[in-house]
Design a protein around this motif. Sequence first.
Motif, PDB file in Angstrom:
ATOM      1  N   LYS A   1      32.685  43.634  27.569  1.00  0.00           N
ATOM      2  CA  LYS A   1      30.987  44.397  28.461  1.00  0.00           C
ATOM      3  C   LYS A   1      31.433  43.748  30.158  1.00  0.00           C
ATOM      4  O   LYS A   1      30.932  45.535  30.533  1.00  0.00           O
ATOM      5  CB  LYS A   1      30.417  43.577  27.722  1.00  0.00           C
ATOM      6  CG  LYS A   1      28.417  44.809  28.392  1.00  0.00           C
ATOM      7  CD  LYS A   1      27.359  43.798  28.030  1.00  0.00           C
ATOM      8  CE  LYS A   1      26.258  44.678  28.151  1.00  0.00           C
ATOM      9  NZ  LYS A   1      25.991  44.355  29.199  1.00  0.00           N
ATOM     10  N   ALA A   2      30.966  42.602  30.698  1.00  0.00           N
ATOM     11  CA  ALA A   2      30.944  42.221  32.086  1.00  0.00           C
ATOM     12  C   ALA A   2      32.728  42.769  32.643  1.00  0.00           C
ATOM     13  O   ALA A   2      32.251  43.334  33.887  1.00  0.00           O
ATOM     14  CB  ALA A   2      31.308  40.614  32.236  1.00  0.00           C
ATOM     15  N   VAL A   3      33.656  42.690  32.304  1.00  0.00           N
ATOM     16  CA  VAL A   3      34.933  43.574  32.985  1.00  0.00           C
ATOM     17  C   VAL A   3      34.834  45.219  33.238  1.00  0.00           C
ATOM     18  O   VAL A   3      34.744  46.145  34.370  1.00  0.00           O
ATOM     19  CB  VAL A   3      36.226  42.942  32.031  1.00  0.00           C
ATOM     20  CG1 VAL A   3      37.351  44.070  32.257  1.00  0.00           C
ATOM     21  CG2 VAL A   3      36.482  41.606  32.289  1.00  0.00           C
ATOM     22  N   LEU A   4      34.431  45.524  32.154  1.00  0.00           N
ATOM     23  CA  LEU A   4      34.053  46.923  31.410  1.00  0.00           C
ATOM     24  C   LEU A   4      33.104  47.493  32.947  1.00  0.00           C
ATOM     25  O   LEU A   4      33.103  48.407  33.643  1.00  0.00           O
ATOM     26  CB  LEU A   4      33.734  46.977  30.242  1.00  0.00           C
ATOM     27  CG  LEU A   4      33.553  48.852  29.628  1.00  0.00           C
ATOM     28  CD1 LEU A   4      34.183  50.066  30.866  1.00  0.00           C
ATOM     29  CD2 LEU A   4      32.549  49.325  28.627  1.00  0.00           C
TER      30      LEU A   4
ATOM     31  N   MET B   1      35.996  36.467  47.076  1.00  0.00           N
ATOM     32  CA  MET B   1      36.296  37.425  45.783  1.00  0.00           C
ATOM     33  C   MET B   1      34.914  38.396  45.057  1.00  0.00           C
ATOM     34  O   MET B   1      34.117  36.859  44.091  1.00  0.00           O
ATOM     35  CB  MET B   1      37.357  36.805  45.029  1.00  0.00           C
ATOM     36  CG  MET B   1      38.379  38.167  45.367  1.00  0.00           C
ATOM     37  SD  MET B   1      39.963  37.578  44.023  1.00  0.00           S
ATOM     38  CE  MET B   1      40.544  36.540  43.707  1.00  0.00           C
ATOM     39  N   SER B   2      34.402  39.116  45.066  1.00  0.00           N
ATOM     40  CA  SER B   2      33.245  39.444  44.296  1.00  0.00           C
ATOM     41  C   SER B   2      34.020  39.672  43.079  1.00  0.00           C
ATOM     42  O   SER B   2      35.164  39.783  42.486  1.00  0.00           O
ATOM     43  CB  SER B   2      32.916  40.930  44.595  1.00  0.00           C
ATOM     44  OG  SER B   2      33.546  41.788  44.288  1.00  0.00           O
ATOM     45  N   PHE B   3      32.603  39.411  42.104  1.00  0.00           N
ATOM     46  CA  PHE B   3      33.703  40.372  40.097  1.00  0.00           C
ATOM     47  C   PHE B   3      34.475  41.157  40.597  1.00  0.00           C
ATOM     48  O   PHE B   3      35.658  41.176  39.537  1.00  0.00           O
ATOM     49  CB  PHE B   3      32.517  40.452  39.765  1.00  0.00           C
ATOM     50  CG  PHE B   3      32.905  40.422  37.682  1.00  0.00           C
ATOM     51  CD1 PHE B   3      32.671  38.564  37.686  1.00  0.00           C
ATOM     52  CD2 PHE B   3      33.075  41.418  37.647  1.00  0.00           C
ATOM     53  CE1 PHE B   3      33.505  38.634  35.791  1.00  0.00           C
ATOM     54  CE2 PHE B   3      32.703  40.965  36.109  1.00  0.00           C
ATOM     55  CZ  PHE B   3      33.443  40.695  34.845  1.00  0.00           C
ATOM     56  N   GLU B   4      33.822  42.169  40.900  1.00  0.00           N
ATOM     57  CA  GLU B   4      34.586  44.064  40.528  1.00  0.00           C
ATOM     58  C   GLU B   4      35.720  43.638  41.585  1.00  0.00           C
ATOM     59  O   GLU B   4      36.772  44.243  40.906  1.00  0.00           O
ATOM     60  CB  GLU B   4      34.143  45.027  42.150  1.00  0.00           C
ATOM     61  CG  GLU B   4      32.419  45.327  41.169  1.00  0.00           C
ATOM     62  CD  GLU B   4      31.137  44.155  41.602  1.00  0.00           C
ATOM     63  OE1 GLU B   4      30.048  44.198  40.763  1.00  0.00           O
ATOM     64  OE2 GLU B   4      31.251  43.456  42.221  1.00  0.00           O
TER      65      GLU B   4
END
Length: 318
Positions: free
Chosen positions: A34-37, A302-305
């Motif tokens: 869910k977080a990756v998506l 690095m941001s999560f995105e």
Amino acid sequence: MNRPALPAPAAFGKVAVLFGGTSAERDVSLRSGKAVLEALQRSGVDAHGIDAVGDFLQTLKTGGYARVWNAVHGRGGEDGQLQGALQLLGLPCTGSGVGASALAMDKMRAKQLWQGIGLSTPPFQMVTAAMVATETDAQAVFAKLGPILMVKPAHEGSSVGMAKVRTAIELQQAVIEALKYDASVIVERFVSGPEYTVGIVGDEVLPSISMETPRDFYDYQAKYHSGGTTQYHCPSGLSAADEAELGALAKWAFDSLGCKGWSRVDVMRDGSNQQFYVLEVNTVPGMTETSLVPKAAKVAGMSFEQLVQQILLPTLAQ
């Protein structure tokens, strides 16, 4: 180091984010996926979530997908099975390939390889219920490996089925419990000292993280249901020389198994002799709100995105 530049989001094409699956780590995988998506979608990538159950391979085959972001933890997703299926479908996938995934997931064979090349890992042996059937048998294991032992299913992650034991009876009970999760169980010497983890993304070794928990060891509860009692430190407080040594050891463990793309390497440091010991390499580490690779990536700028796209980037060359 010079981090690879990210392309325009459209360059990735239609991306399937796989999560869930049927392993003991399904719940964690659902959260990672869910977080990756959501991060990919925020970045403008045409990403779609797929639960890796049922006829999901048919969905991938007919859905017009260009590549796969694999967030399926544990068996079926992290052990080479999914990687082999996607290879047959001609779909590039994040992370390591078939052989490295299978080897990293098998704690015994990974540690045998490390022993063979001289990489430091705690002494260990495989055990069955019959090998610790009597108190004398169990005490023989302690005599060989040490006064405190860790019992682990050989093919599980997220500390599922693990136990720290100090007595023959505890060892017998822990082996029986671990066998509920896996047909193979490994027992290794417990290293008394601080625990570290090192994320690797591409060729970049991320800053190490040290973990502190009030629990007996960094188990499933400490990882995912600590209620804030587990503390993470990044930077970890190591000297520059020790940080470099730890990073080089983690990269050696990663490379020795043939890993690609990204991973997280778990390491203990003996409090008496200050030596680092590699425990395992996780080829599909967690990407939840409490996960460690995103924490280290943030410290590295690095941001999560950006992180999820950096992990996806190597699939453009597959």
